[in-house]
Design a protein around this motif. Structure first.
Motif, PDB file in Angstrom:
ATOM      1  N   ILE A 216       0.861  -1.183   0.000  1.00  0.00           N
ATOM      2  CA  ILE A 216       0.000   0.000   0.000  1.00  0.00           C
ATOM      3  C   ILE A 216       0.895   1.230   0.000  1.00  0.00           C
ATOM      4  O   ILE A 216       1.832   1.321   0.807  1.00  0.00           O
ATOM      5  CB  ILE A 216      -0.898   0.045   1.252  1.00  0.00           C
ATOM      6  N   LEU A 217       0.631   2.163  -0.877  1.00  0.00           N
ATOM      7  CA  LEU A 217       1.281   3.471  -0.874  1.00  0.00           C
ATOM      8  C   LEU A 217       0.230   4.507  -0.484  1.00  0.00           C
ATOM      9  O   LEU A 217      -0.888   4.495  -1.004  1.00  0.00           O
ATOM     10  CB  LEU A 217       1.840   3.820  -2.255  1.00  0.00           C
ATOM     11  N   TYR A 218       0.597   5.408   0.424  1.00  0.00           N
ATOM     12  CA  TYR A 218      -0.377   6.375   0.936  1.00  0.00           C
ATOM     13  C   TYR A 218       0.294   7.737   1.025  1.00  0.00           C
ATOM     14  O   TYR A 218       1.450   7.854   1.455  1.00  0.00           O
ATOM     15  CB  TYR A 218      -0.852   5.932   2.329  1.00  0.00           C
ATOM     16  N   THR A 219      -0.432   8.770   0.640  1.00  0.00           N
ATOM     17  CA  THR A 219       0.066  10.130   0.799  1.00  0.00           C
ATOM     18  C   THR A 219      -1.093  11.061   1.106  1.00  0.00           C
ATOM     19  O   THR A 219      -2.264  10.698   1.011  1.00  0.00           O
ATOM     20  CB  THR A 219       0.819  10.609  -0.445  1.00  0.00           C
ATOM     21  N   GLN A 242       7.125  12.819  -3.617  1.00  0.00           N
ATOM     22  CA  GLN A 242       5.933  12.672  -4.458  1.00  0.00           C
ATOM     23  C   GLN A 242       5.710  11.202  -4.813  1.00  0.00           C
ATOM     24  O   GLN A 242       6.655  10.474  -5.140  1.00  0.00           O
ATOM     25  CB  GLN A 242       6.114  13.483  -5.738  1.00  0.00           C
ATOM     26  N   ILE A 243       4.455  10.768  -4.780  1.00  0.00           N
ATOM     27  CA  ILE A 243       4.137   9.434  -5.296  1.00  0.00           C
ATOM     28  C   ILE A 243       3.937   9.552  -6.800  1.00  0.00           C
ATOM     29  O   ILE A 243       2.974  10.153  -7.273  1.00  0.00           O
ATOM     30  CB  ILE A 243       2.896   8.836  -4.616  1.00  0.00           C
ATOM     31  N   ASN A 244       4.900   9.001  -7.525  1.00  0.00           N
ATOM     32  CA  ASN A 244       4.884   9.031  -8.990  1.00  0.00           C
ATOM     33  C   ASN A 244       5.159   7.624  -9.510  1.00  0.00           C
ATOM     34  O   ASN A 244       5.251   6.670  -8.731  1.00  0.00           O
ATOM     35  CB  ASN A 244       5.917  10.044  -9.504  1.00  0.00           C
ATOM     36  N   SER A 245       5.295   7.483 -10.802  1.00  0.00           N
ATOM     37  CA  SER A 245       5.477   6.149 -11.390  1.00  0.00           C
ATOM     38  C   SER A 245       6.761   5.483 -10.898  1.00  0.00           C
ATOM     39  O   SER A 245       6.808   4.257 -10.746  1.00  0.00           O
ATOM     40  CB  SER A 245       5.459   6.230 -12.913  1.00  0.00           C
ATOM     41  N   ASP A 246       7.808   6.265 -10.626  1.00  0.00           N
ATOM     42  CA  ASP A 246       9.058   5.683 -10.119  1.00  0.00           C
ATOM     43  C   ASP A 246       8.846   5.053  -8.740  1.00  0.00           C
ATOM     44  O   ASP A 246       9.363   3.965  -8.452  1.00  0.00           O
ATOM     45  CB  ASP A 246      10.156   6.750 -10.034  1.00  0.00           C
ATOM     46  N   ILE A 247       8.095   5.745  -7.893  1.00  0.00           N
ATOM     47  CA  ILE A 247       7.800   5.213  -6.562  1.00  0.00           C
ATOM     48  C   ILE A 247       6.917   3.972  -6.675  1.00  0.00           C
ATOM     49  O   ILE A 247       7.143   2.957  -5.999  1.00  0.00           O
ATOM     50  CB  ILE A 247       7.124   6.289  -5.686  1.00  0.00           C
ATOM     51  N   VAL A 248       5.909   4.037  -7.523  1.00  0.00           N
ATOM     52  CA  VAL A 248       5.009   2.892  -7.711  1.00  0.00           C
ATOM     53  C   VAL A 248       5.788   1.671  -8.173  1.00  0.00           C
ATOM     54  O   VAL A 248       5.536   0.540  -7.732  1.00  0.00           O
ATOM     55  CB  VAL A 248       3.881   3.239  -8.700  1.00  0.00           C
ATOM     56  N   GLU A 267       1.659  17.748  -7.146  1.00  0.00           N
ATOM     57  CA  GLU A 267       2.436  18.011  -5.942  1.00  0.00           C
ATOM     58  C   GLU A 267       2.736  16.678  -5.249  1.00  0.00           C
ATOM     59  O   GLU A 267       3.690  15.995  -5.603  1.00  0.00           O
ATOM     60  CB  GLU A 267       1.711  18.990  -5.012  1.00  0.00           C
ATOM     61  N   GLU A 268       1.901  16.275  -4.299  1.00  0.00           N
ATOM     62  CA  GLU A 268       2.188  15.051  -3.534  1.00  0.00           C
ATOM     63  C   GLU A 268       1.964  13.777  -4.335  1.00  0.00           C
ATOM     64  O   GLU A 268       2.468  12.711  -3.979  1.00  0.00           O
ATOM     65  CB  GLU A 268       1.357  15.009  -2.244  1.00  0.00           C
ATOM     66  N   ILE A 269       1.224  13.883  -5.437  1.00  0.00           N
ATOM     67  CA  ILE A 269       0.949  12.712  -6.276  1.00  0.00           C
ATOM     68  C   ILE A 269       0.734  13.173  -7.709  1.00  0.00           C
ATOM     69  O   ILE A 269       0.216  14.269  -7.943  1.00  0.00           O
ATOM     70  CB  ILE A 269      -0.291  11.945  -5.749  1.00  0.00           C
ATOM     71  N   THR A 270       1.160  12.365  -8.659  1.00  0.00           N
ATOM     72  CA  THR A 270       0.971  12.740 -10.056  1.00  0.00           C
ATOM     73  C   THR A 270      -0.418  12.321 -10.528  1.00  0.00           C
ATOM     74  O   THR A 270      -1.022  11.379 -10.002  1.00  0.00           O
ATOM     75  CB  THR A 270       2.015  12.076 -10.965  1.00  0.00           C
ATOM     76  N   ALA A 271      -0.912  13.023 -11.553  1.00  0.00           N
ATOM     77  CA  ALA A 271      -2.204  12.659 -12.143  1.00  0.00           C
ATOM     78  C   ALA A 271      -2.156  11.247 -12.701  1.00  0.00           C
ATOM     79  O   ALA A 271      -3.131  10.491 -12.604  1.00  0.00           O
ATOM     80  CB  ALA A 271      -2.574  13.661 -13.228  1.00  0.00           C
ATOM     81  N   GLU A 272      -1.020  10.872 -13.267  1.00  0.00           N
ATOM     82  CA  GLU A 272      -0.857   9.534 -13.848  1.00  0.00           C
ATOM     83  C   GLU A 272      -1.117   8.445 -12.814  1.00  0.00           C
ATOM     84  O   GLU A 272      -1.732   7.409 -13.123  1.00  0.00           O
ATOM     85  CB  GLU A 272       0.564   9.396 -14.398  1.00  0.00           C
ATOM     86  N   VAL A 273      -0.685   8.671 -11.576  1.00  0.00           N
ATOM     87  CA  VAL A 273      -0.848   7.665 -10.531  1.00  0.00           C
ATOM     88  C   VAL A 273      -2.244   7.713  -9.917  1.00  0.00           C
ATOM     89  O   VAL A 273      -2.918   6.689  -9.791  1.00  0.00           O
ATOM     90  CB  VAL A 273       0.226   7.828  -9.438  1.00  0.00           C
ATOM     91  N   ILE A 274      -2.714   8.908  -9.542  1.00  0.00           N
ATOM     92  CA  ILE A 274      -3.998   8.982  -8.845  1.00  0.00           C
ATOM     93  C   ILE A 274      -5.157   8.588  -9.750  1.00  0.00           C
ATOM     94  O   ILE A 274      -6.199   8.096  -9.287  1.00  0.00           O
ATOM     95  CB  ILE A 274      -4.224  10.377  -8.219  1.00  0.00           C
ATOM     96  N   ASP A 275      -4.983   8.755 -11.061  1.00  0.00           N
ATOM     97  CA  ASP A 275      -6.022   8.360 -12.004  1.00  0.00           C
ATOM     98  C   ASP A 275      -5.700   7.034 -12.687  1.00  0.00           C
ATOM     99  O   ASP A 275      -6.386   6.639 -13.632  1.00  0.00           O
ATOM    100  CB  ASP A 275      -6.201   9.453 -13.072  1.00  0.00           C
ATOM    101  N   GLY A 276      -4.666   6.363 -12.179  1.00  0.00           N
ATOM    102  CA  GLY A 276      -4.183   5.147 -12.826  1.00  0.00           C
ATOM    103  C   GLY A 276      -4.760   3.878 -12.228  1.00  0.00           C
ATOM    104  O   GLY A 276      -5.587   3.897 -11.309  1.00  0.00           O
ATOM    105  N   PRO A 277      -4.298   2.717 -12.708  1.00  0.00           N
ATOM    106  CA  PRO A 277      -4.885   1.426 -12.330  1.00  0.00           C
ATOM    107  C   PRO A 277      -4.634   1.001 -10.887  1.00  0.00           C
ATOM    108  O   PRO A 277      -5.362   0.152 -10.366  1.00  0.00           O
ATOM    109  CB  PRO A 277      -4.221   0.448 -13.302  1.00  0.00           C
TER     110      PRO A 277
END
Length: 301
Positions: A216-219, A242-248, A267-277
């Motif tokens: 689980i990743l949480y921010t 930031q939680i981004n694709s590299d962190i994921v 900022e704390e999370i990218t759109a790619e991640v928060i709207d991603g699978p």
């Protein structure tokens, strides 16, 4: 359990019971059914801070359960004009069956509870946000089907949600690794409390270390309400958290990504991640309703 001020007010058994009730309530609502568990009961909702999820979920929860909620803006009641919290709590105890309070200072909700003979719920303070953690644990249960053996990586500010998450993880046997800049760590008393009840809590300044093999990743936002004057300093301090694709990609393949909302994409999370699978943030937000229904039933029935 008379009140819920901190996640530490719960035992593991209390918490599991609330999650079980929440699952039942969620299934009932999906089938278009409600119950009248709180028929003829009222909840006073004292709000010092603005809200979307907390206010709406509590109001809908009370309505679905056959009860009634009263939204009390801090500036619209006498407490905003100098009446003591003690007197306010004693008066409300004569009118309603429960109080939830979203406050600036944790001492306010403690004082409400000390002077109330009805249940008081911390709907957010500067130290904890237990209602959010109830919804989060329900979400984890739905996706992971277990708690023990999981690793949760919190990346960002060691704030009120982080504090409650630490205690919640300890109660359910989830290992939590918190990555934040120096000076922004979670409260030592919270970490000590979690460890005293058997929790595994690791604090680091390395986001990649925390994320490694996480389930689980949480921010949360880097600048919370009331911290606007610190915005520039905070944006600089948290730029590498930031939680981004590299962190994921450091986490497990089936990692879920959580955020208590509202989110600042970029900022704390990218759109790619928060709207991603991997994102479960809107299921998480929905679960505020079901978890709070369970809490209200537990405290007010």
């Amino acid at each position: 359990m008379k009140h819920l001020i901190s996640m530490a007010d719960l035992s593991p058994e209390n918490l599991i019971d609330i999650l079980d009730i929440a699952e039942t309530q969620k299934q009932m609502r999906l089938r278009g059914k409600n119950n009248d568990s709180l028929k003829n009961k009222s909840l006073a909702m004292i709000f010092e801070k603005s809200s979307t999820r907390t206010r709406v979920s509590f109001e809908v929860a009370m309505s679905d359960l056959g009860g009634h909620s009263l939204y009390l803006n801090y500036n619209d009641i006498q407490i905003g004009r100098g009446e003591t919290i003690e007197d306010t709590s004693k008066v409300l105890s004569r009118y309603v069956h429960g109080i939830c309070a979203r406050v600036n200072n944790h001492n306010t909700v403690l004082e409400l509870a000390r002077n109330s003979n009805i249940p008081v719920i911390n709907a957010l303070s500067d130290i904890e946000h237990p209602c959010q953690t109830l919804a989060d644990m329900l979400t984890i249960k739905e996706y992971k089907k277990k708690f023990c053996g999981l690793k949760l990586a919190w990346i960002g500010d060691g704030n009120n949600v982080c504090n409650s998450t630490i205690i919640g993880c300890a109660l359910l046997g989830i290992d939590i690794h918190v990555a934040c800049p120096k000076g922004y760590e979670p409260r030592k008393q919270i970490v000590d409390k979690a460890r005293s009840i058997g929790g595994v809590v690791e604090i680091t300044n390395d986001a990649y270390e925390a994320a490694l093999n996480a389930d689980i990743l949480y921010t949360d936002v880097w600048v919370s309400m009331g911290e606007e004057e610190e915005k520039l300093n905070r944006l600089n301090a948290f730029s590498s958290y930031q939680i981004n694709s590299d962190i994921v990609n450091k986490a497990n393949n089936d990692v879920i990504v959580m955020h208590c909302l509202p989110a600042h994409r970029g900022e704390e999370i990218t759109a790619e991640v928060i709207d991603g699978p991997h994102s479960v943030v809107f299921d998480q937000a929905e679960n505020r309703l079901h978890a709070q229904k369970a809490l209200l039933i537990k405290l007010m029935c």
